[in-house]
Design an enzyme around this catalytic site. Structure first.
Site, PDB file in Angstrom:
ATOM      1  CD  GLU A  26       9.390  -5.945   7.053  1.00 14.00           C
ATOM      2  OE1 GLU A  26       9.086  -4.838   6.539  1.00 14.00           O
ATOM      3  OE2 GLU A  26       9.176  -6.225   8.246  1.00 14.00           O
ATOM      4  CG  HIS A  61      -2.446 -36.385  17.253  1.00 12.72           C
ATOM      5  ND1 HIS A  61      -2.512 -37.654  17.772  1.00 12.72           N
ATOM      6  CD2 HIS A  61      -3.500 -36.269  16.407  1.00 12.72           C
ATOM      7  CE1 HIS A  61      -3.540 -38.289  17.240  1.00 12.72           C
ATOM      8  NE2 HIS A  61      -4.168 -37.461  16.415  1.00 12.72           N
ATOM      9  N   GLY A  76      -4.783  -2.287   5.378  1.00 13.02           N
ATOM     10  CA  GLY A  76      -3.944  -3.384   4.872  1.00 13.02           C
ATOM     11  C   GLY A  76      -4.502  -4.752   5.206  1.00 13.02           C
ATOM     12  NE  ARG A  77      -5.956  -4.341  11.426  1.00  9.75           N
ATOM     13  CZ  ARG A  77      -5.383  -3.147  11.504  1.00  9.75           C
ATOM     14  NH1 ARG A  77      -4.279  -2.907  10.834  1.00  9.75           N
ATOM     15  NH2 ARG A  77      -5.916  -2.194  12.234  1.00  9.75           N
ATOM     16  CE  LYS A  99      -3.670   1.864   2.881  1.00 10.72           C
ATOM     17  NZ  LYS A  99      -4.468   1.644   4.080  1.00 10.72           N
ATOM     18  CD  GLU A 157      -1.263  -4.665  11.817  1.00 12.59           C
ATOM     19  OE1 GLU A 157      -0.154  -5.209  11.871  1.00 12.59           O
ATOM     20  OE2 GLU A 157      -1.749  -4.272  10.747  1.00 12.59           O
ATOM     21  CE  LYS A 213       6.117  -0.874  10.070  1.00 12.36           C
ATOM     22  NZ  LYS A 213       5.237  -0.149   9.164  1.00 12.36           N
TER      23      LYS A 213
END
Ligand code: F6P
Length: 522
Positions: free
Chosen positions: A214, A385, A268-269, A208, A354, A512
């Protein structure tokens, strides 16, 4: 005011809920289950979705008071304001309109007096046309070969949503190989690159802001690798971008025809419904991508138009608040009984944590009550398990969502019967447990009478551990759209009730900044 500002703990409903909690806190799900029509009274149906919330420590009165709380904090108005484009993301001065992305009606949604629906439609047309060209092989790489591999380069909301959906819809996938690069860890991108041929790979850079460390680092590394075999003139055939930052995209060298839009009114999410979902459309075809959006729209309409006591996202949000704020449960588990949904818990961790991991209310004051839950989970039956021992017999109260399907996709009915027997078996074990008397008899009849004194306490299951069954007929793009939208609306509902802002994420900034400072000083 675009969004209400009411401290939930100061409401009359909260006071009533506190009194009610003191009266009923020791109720037992086993006893509740003996009530006539318990299952019917505590189940909701919506098209192909069946939700059974009868295995909870709740009574009719609990639901009634929780709904009163939702009314008292004006949830209805908050929902209306979200859909109509009011600036409910107050701290960032933005509307929040992922619902508009999947709305198929002509009804305008205005931002600053301008209808945004035409831009959404135009982006969808661009996604369709591009996906069709790539999938059909008409789109050629720089040596004239068709595309075989797609790489989504992004992180957070620009990765988790598309990655989770592509994984969940493997059954509907086409011939293209899909890859997702997110971590700044160079080993991640290296592992992906080694499987690729630059002549036949398409890179979708999703960011965005187009400034995320990253994503830009991975994109640069990939571009450099690509340029070892190709030239800058070949970039338009292999690199496309999804972003709001057109200048940065241009500086990166991406052709302006290869840019898909993003808007600041999509968080974003919550962005997989926008061109951020391009990798989804490329991986499963535009028609399946559209069906995903349609499923989400159906859930949007259900959320917007259904009374709270019959409203699935609202009821699940309220039950979760009951455990979080009254029983003080700290976490909740998401347990899909479908291997396809193995990435859903990761995706929901960002969406939920978030959004609602906030300790300051809409006044800017520190809250003195619990907000966002910790979400975690994994797929059944594998997790039985792994961590289920603690959920069954540990000291913590962990409400769980069990997500399942009536039908499997490949048919193997023997497998599916076993899978769903485990699904319901686990929920029953959690809710009803096993008493001392039952363990006693069991040991006696299995010829272990001599071990009763030694083993009995370890074999007792207290039960009274809550869960919801969220069952769809079948895993399809449409039902998946509904499921994801259900959780999105649960998140917003909880944010409204907790009087926090769900759509900003300032908490991710400090780390950040410090990382950047450290880098500069190196
Ligand atoms: O994690 C913080 C965050 O801002 C998320 O909200 C977002 O999804 C992600 O980073 C990626 O941001 P961008 O799409 O701008 O690269």
């Amino acid at each position: 005011m675009a969004i209400t500002n009411i401290n939930p703990t100061k409401t009359a409903a909260w006071q009533k809920l506190s009194n009610h909690f003191n009266l009923v806190k020791d109720i037992n799900i086993k006893n509740l289950s003996r009530e006539e029509n318990r299952k019917d009274n505590f189940s909701l149906e919506f098209d192909d979705l069946h939700v059974d919330f009868s295995k909870n420590r709740i009574t009719n009165e609990t639901v009634k008071l929780l709904v009163e709380l939702a009314n008292e904090v004006n949830l209805k108005e908050a929902i209306k304001n979200q859909y109509s484009g009011k600036q409910i993301n107050v701290t960032e001065g933005r509307a929040v309109l992922h619902t508009a992305l999947r709305s198929s009606t002509e009804e305008p949604v205005l931002i600053d007096g301008k209808n945004i629906k035409p831009q959404i439609q135009s982006a969808l047309r661009k996604i369709r046309s591009f996906s069709n060209k790539v999938i059909s092989g008409k789109w050629k790489g720089y040596t004239g070969k068709a595309i075989t591999d797609i790489v989504n380069i992004g992180i957070g909301g620009s990765d988790l949503g598309p990655d989770m959906i592509v994984e969940s819809l493997q059954f509907y996938k086409n011939q293209l190989n899909s890859h997702f690069v997110s971590n700044v860890d160079g080993d991640h991108v290296s592992e992906i690159i080694k499987r690729l041929n630059p002549e036949t790979t398409l890179f979708v850079i999703v960011s965005k802001t187009f400034t995320t460390q990253e994503t830009i680092t991975n994109a640069e590394t990939i571009k450099n690798w690509f340029l070892k075999s190709a030239t800058i003139f070949d970039i338009p055939k292999h690199f496309v971008a999804v972003s709001t930052n057109l200048e940065a995209v241009d500086n990166f060298g991406i052709d302006k025809n290869n840019v898909f839009p993003m808007w600041n009114w999509v968080g974003g999410r919550f962005s997989l419904w926008s061109a951020v979902g391009l990798s989804i459309s490329l991986s499963v075809g535009f028609d399946h991508y559209k069906a995903l959006l349609e499923g989400a729209e159906e859930m949007d309409n259900h959320y917007k138009n259904t009374d709270f006591d019959k409203n699935i996202p609202v009821i699940l949000a309220l039950i979760s608040i009951w455990y979080n704020n009254f029983y003080l449960a700290e976490t909740e588990a998401v347990l899909p009984y479908s291997q396809y949904l193995k990435k859903l818990p990761d995706y929901l961790q960002q969406a939920v944590m978030e959004s609602n991991g906030k300790g300051v209310d809409r006044n800017g004051d520190k809250v003195d009550y619990q907000t966002g839950t910790i979400v975690w989970g994994s797929t059944g039956t594998n997790m039985q398990h792994a961590f289920m021992q603690l959920v069954h017999q540990g000291t913590k109260l962990i409400p769980a969502d069990f997500i399942g399907y009536k039908e499997s996709l490949y048919g193997l009915t023997d497998h599916h019967k076993k899978l769903m027997a485990n699904f319901y078996g686990q929920m029953e074990a959690l809710a009803f447990g096993k008493t001392k008397e039952e363990v006693h008899l069991e040991l006696k009849f299995s010829g272990n009478e001599d071990k009763i004194n030694q083993l009995l306490p370890f074999k007792v299951f207290d039960g009274n551990r809550p869960s919801n069954a969220i069952v769809f007929d079948k895993l399809t793009p449409r039902s998946l759209g509904k499921l994801v939208a259900l959780y999105e609306h649960k998140i917003y509902t909880q944010g409204i009730l907790w009087n926090i802002y769900s759509y900003d994420q300032f908490g991710v900034e400090l780390g950040k900044e410090l990382a950047n400072k450290l880098l500069k000083n190196q």
